[in-house]
Design a protein around this motif. Structure first.
Motif, PDB file in Angstrom:
ATOM      1  N   VAL A  17      68.386   9.971 -13.619  1.00  0.00           N
ATOM      2  CA  VAL A  17      67.764  11.182 -13.077  1.00  0.00           C
ATOM      3  C   VAL A  17      66.697  11.635 -14.068  1.00  0.00           C
ATOM      4  O   VAL A  17      66.751  11.296 -15.247  1.00  0.00           O
ATOM      5  N   ALA A  18      65.724  12.420 -13.569  1.00  0.00           N
ATOM      6  CA  ALA A  18      64.557  12.702 -14.396  1.00  0.00           C
ATOM      7  C   ALA A  18      64.858  13.727 -15.493  1.00  0.00           C
ATOM      8  O   ALA A  18      64.553  13.500 -16.660  1.00  0.00           O
ATOM      9  N   THR A  19      65.441  14.853 -15.108  1.00  0.00           N
ATOM     10  CA  THR A  19      65.513  15.989 -16.039  1.00  0.00           C
ATOM     11  C   THR A  19      66.933  16.539 -16.145  1.00  0.00           C
ATOM     12  O   THR A  19      67.798  16.262 -15.319  1.00  0.00           O
ATOM     13  N   LEU A  20      67.137  17.356 -17.180  1.00  0.00           N
ATOM     14  CA  LEU A  20      68.405  18.068 -17.341  1.00  0.00           C
ATOM     15  C   LEU A  20      68.683  18.966 -16.137  1.00  0.00           C
ATOM     16  O   LEU A  20      69.836  19.127 -15.731  1.00  0.00           O
ATOM     17  N   GLU A  21      67.626  19.552 -15.568  1.00  0.00           N
ATOM     18  CA  GLU A  21      67.825  20.432 -14.411  1.00  0.00           C
ATOM     19  C   GLU A  21      68.445  19.658 -13.245  1.00  0.00           C
ATOM     20  O   GLU A  21      69.364  20.129 -12.580  1.00  0.00           O
ATOM     21  N   GLU A  22      67.915  18.459 -12.989  1.00  0.00           N
ATOM     22  CA  GLU A  22      68.446  17.665 -11.868  1.00  0.00           C
ATOM     23  C   GLU A  22      69.885  17.242 -12.174  1.00  0.00           C
ATOM     24  O   GLU A  22      70.740  17.219 -11.295  1.00  0.00           O
ATOM     25  N   TYR A  23      70.141  16.932 -13.443  1.00  0.00           N
ATOM     26  CA  TYR A  23      71.499  16.561 -13.842  1.00  0.00           C
ATOM     27  C   TYR A  23      72.474  17.716 -13.643  1.00  0.00           C
ATOM     28  O   TYR A  23      73.568  17.542 -13.090  1.00  0.00           O
ATOM     29  N   VAL A  24      72.072  18.897 -14.090  1.00  0.00           N
ATOM     30  CA  VAL A  24      72.944  20.073 -13.999  1.00  0.00           C
ATOM     31  C   VAL A  24      73.325  20.352 -12.537  1.00  0.00           C
ATOM     32  O   VAL A  24      74.452  20.727 -12.221  1.00  0.00           O
ATOM     33  N   LEU A  25      72.391  20.131 -11.657  1.00  0.00           N
ATOM     34  CA  LEU A  25      72.666  20.280 -10.226  1.00  0.00           C
ATOM     35  C   LEU A  25      73.642  19.196  -9.750  1.00  0.00           C
ATOM     36  O   LEU A  25      74.689  19.490  -9.155  1.00  0.00           O
TER      37      LEU A  25
END
Lengths: 475, 217
Positions: A245-253
């Motif tokens: 996944v690209a970013t921490l934000e996408e991971y957190v989701l």
């Protein structure tokens, strides 16, 4: 793992004659599905649906930049101190792991659950090299003792009753007989704890890799994932190339949507982010971390109309929702991934012809798409796979002959009419009841009821109705 | 060609899927919290953690916190423990010594209780965020059957998205400096035996969380 998908029909038939199996599977999947609904819609249905769309977009965005994100992830993983290896197929995954084991003088391995390791048959490869391998997820440990493959990707031992597990522990481990599940689990904890402490190498899967930070992410409940990544000298993670996944934000989701869909938990007990091996000054953690990026058929799917299946986050919600899985259990599907996701992945990752029964193992009820946290259109792909099977000539000759006859008949109103009349009259010759001796078509009718034709055809009814109306108009 | 080159070349040569996916907008928090005022966050955190089978001690002074911890230790003579500097209870070392409790090496698997601090806590899910580092062995929150975590009320943020905002604010280097960051939500558990919930499968079966509330507020 060699696919047994070609034997789906026979295996499913055996499962259908096994009521205790069906009871165990139904109870487990019903519970999981109910908990999933409660967790996904904990803040209202609109919120839950919005999360699904948000999560789907995150996965699709990642797939649209997959090669770039993989390179970015590799660079950051390396900067964090991990060694990144690439494996094109099952043999190369096993070869990498054996190389690492040799380099670090590994004799004992503890593993947390990894579906990729099941794909590539890693345990057998390690055992052949004389390396002791122990599965440590309780469910995987149980099936390893029983010599069985997993029957569910989240709860691998969903098909076994408490009594069956008790008997296995008594026979194989000398557990004092008990019907108390916590006592059984404590007994396994003792056995496995000793294994963690004496193992040289830990092997895990990976739920996500965050490209921008080079973070390997694991989601577990039991704590065995933390053990195998903290205690042994060497940690090897096997991760499918689609998991980036690209970013921490996408991971957190995604890391929150995953447990909600899988087990109905708001968060898994251990949501784990690993940024490399033990650092200077750290008292524990592995001395070396290897991340093996595994293709094994995925890049061949990437440019096709099936690319969206690569967005799967392996929550198992589609499996828990599937009426076919509920009836057959997971082993019938013959490979690593059962249920609707397996019916799509197995033909794509193994062999279409060999797995030709799987795309038909669906009522196309659509529930699998409805519950998918990343909105993968599994029913659409099941239909497309059926189309591919026909195109590739993998359907039985009688199917082809029947379809050609249908095609000819429906192109001529006269032929269609006579065929319909023949069917109406012909059905009178068939015995009453659901089992219909259709000769070579018996395979179709064995699991389905043959519907009765209406006494009057639609065409006859329409003609009569129009005549009636004409009479009314004239009067 | 190496497998790396083969795989990347094949992906690059393929028609790109989902090329029309829009860039990310604002992310909806997965578990929104209605009231984000500090007192409400403590309430929310405690309720969620207790729903996960944790025991929560809300302490307004250090003495109460130490008493709660010593009560959990009971008659044990040894605990696993982070360096005291990373646990927000200045009197902990002295209190353990007075009670005759020694700190064992972190890899000792026979010790029943492990004591840690936390880097943050999440109200929405009753979770603790715990990073590894010097003086913060991962085994302390993993090997013992009983994990005691001490967290200050002002470390509680609404949810994972809010924690991420603090990570961004500090910079990614600080995040990447910890080789392991684990978010712990309740005691270790399994449902693999006929879907029956069992606590303490491999990790701790008991999680005691001491929340230090600010009395001056």
């Amino acid at each position: 793992m060699r696919s047994q998908a070609a034997k789906f029909v026979a295996a499913a038939r055996r499962a259908l004659a096994d009521p205790p199996l069906q009871d165990a599977v139904k109870r487990a999947t019903d519970t999981a599905a109910r908990k999933r609904d409660l967790a996904m819609f904990a803040h209202g249905r609109d919120h839950g649906e919005a999360l699904r769309q948000q999560a789907a977009a995150a996965r699709r965005r990642a797939l649209s930049r997959l090669p770039e994100l993989l390179e970015q992830a590799e660079a950051h993983l390396t900067a964090n101190g991990a060694t990144v290896l690439w494996a094109a197929d099952a043999a190369e995954v096993c070869a990498h792991v054996l190389d690492i084991a040799a380099r670090h003088h590994v004799r004992r391995v503890t593993k947390s659950k990894s579906m990729v390791s099941e794909e590539v048959g890693l345990n057998d490869a390690l055992a052949e090299a004389g390396i002791e391998v122990l599965e440590t997820d309780l469910g995987e440990y149980i099936i390893q003792l029983a010599g069985e493959p997993p029957s569910h990707i989240v709860t691998p031992v969903i098909h076994k009753s408490k009594e069956a597990i008790r008997d296995l522990f008594v026979q194989r481990l000398g557990m004092p007989p008990t019907d108390d599940a916590p006592t059984m689990a404590r007994f396994a904890r003792g056995h496995l704890r000793a294994a963690f402490l004496s193992s040289d190498m830990g092997i895990s899967g990976g739920n996500f890799i965050i490209a921008e930070t080079g973070t390997l992410c694991l989601v577990t409940n039991e704590g065995n994932g933390r053990m195998v990544t903290a205690l042994p000298r060497v940690h090897v993670a096997l991760v499918g190339i689609e998991k980036v996944v690209a970013t921490l934000e996408e991971y957190v989701l995604l890391t929150q949507v995953l447990p909600r869909s899988a087990t109905g938990q708001a968060m898994a007990v251990y949501t784990h982010m690993i940024n490399g091996p033990r650092r200077a000054g750290e008292p524990d953690g592995p001395e070396a971390l290897y991340v093996v990026l595994v293709d094994n058929g995925r890049s061949a799917i990437y440019g096709t109309s099936y690319a969206e299946v690569l967005g799967c986050i392996r929550c198992g919600a589609c499996i828990n929702a599937c009426p076919i899985y509920e009836a057959t259990g997971g082993h019938a599907y013959g490979w690593v991934y059962p249920g609707p996701i397996g019916a799509v992945l197995t033909p794509l990752l193994t062999d279409l012809k060999d797995a030709s029964a799987l795309p038909h193992a669906s009522s196309l009820c659509g529930k699998c798409k409805e519950v998918c946290p990343v909105d993968i259109d599994l029913p659409r792909m099941l239909l497309d796979l059926r189309y591919d099977l026909v195109e590739a000539g993998h359907m039985p000759w009688l199917w082809d002959a029947g379809m050609r006859a249908w095609s000819t008949a429906t192109r001529s109103p006269r032929l269609f009419h006579s065929a319909a009349r023949a069917a109406q009259i012909g059905q009178g010759l068939l015995p009453q009841g659901r089992k219909v001796p259709l000769g070579p078509l018996g395979g179709w009718s064995a699991s389905r009821e043959l519907p009765r034709f209406a006494r009057q055809s639609f065409r006859a009814w329409w003609a009569a109705r129009n005549q009636e109306e004409d009479r009314h108009d004239q009067s | 060609m190496t497998s790396r080159e083969t795989i990347l070349a094949r992906l690059r040569a393929a028609r790109r899927p989902f090329a029309d996916t829009p860039p990310p907008g604002d992310y909806l928090p997965v578990a929104p919290v209605d009231d984000e005022r500090p007192a409400a966050l403590v309430e929310h955190f405690a309720a969620r953690a207790e729903a996960l089978n944790c025991t929560v001690y809300r302490c307004t002074d250090e003495r109460a916190a130490l008493a709660a911890i010593l009560d959990v230790i009971g008659a044990d003579r040894q605990v696993l423990c982070w360096d005291f500097a990373h646990i927000p209870l200045p009197g902990l070392g002295a209190a353990l010594a007075r009670a005759g409790v020694a700190v064992a090496p972190p890899s000792d698997p026979s010790v029943r209780v492990g004591i840690t601090g936390a880097d943050a806590a999440l109200a929405a899910t009753g979770s603790l965020v715990i990073a590894s580092g010097p003086g913060k062995p991962r085994q302390v929150s993993l090997l013992p059957l009983v994990h005691v975590a001490v967290v200050r009320a002002d470390q509680i943020v609404p949810h994972l998205e809010a924690w991420l905002a603090t990570v961004r604010a500090r910079g990614l280097d600080a995040f990447q400096a910890a080789s392991s960051t684990v978010i712990i939500s309740g005691p270790s558990r399994t449902a693999d035996i006929a879907m029956e919930l069992i606590l303490g499968m491999h990790g701790p079966g008991e999680l005691h969380i001491v929340v230090l509330e600010d009395t001056s507020a």
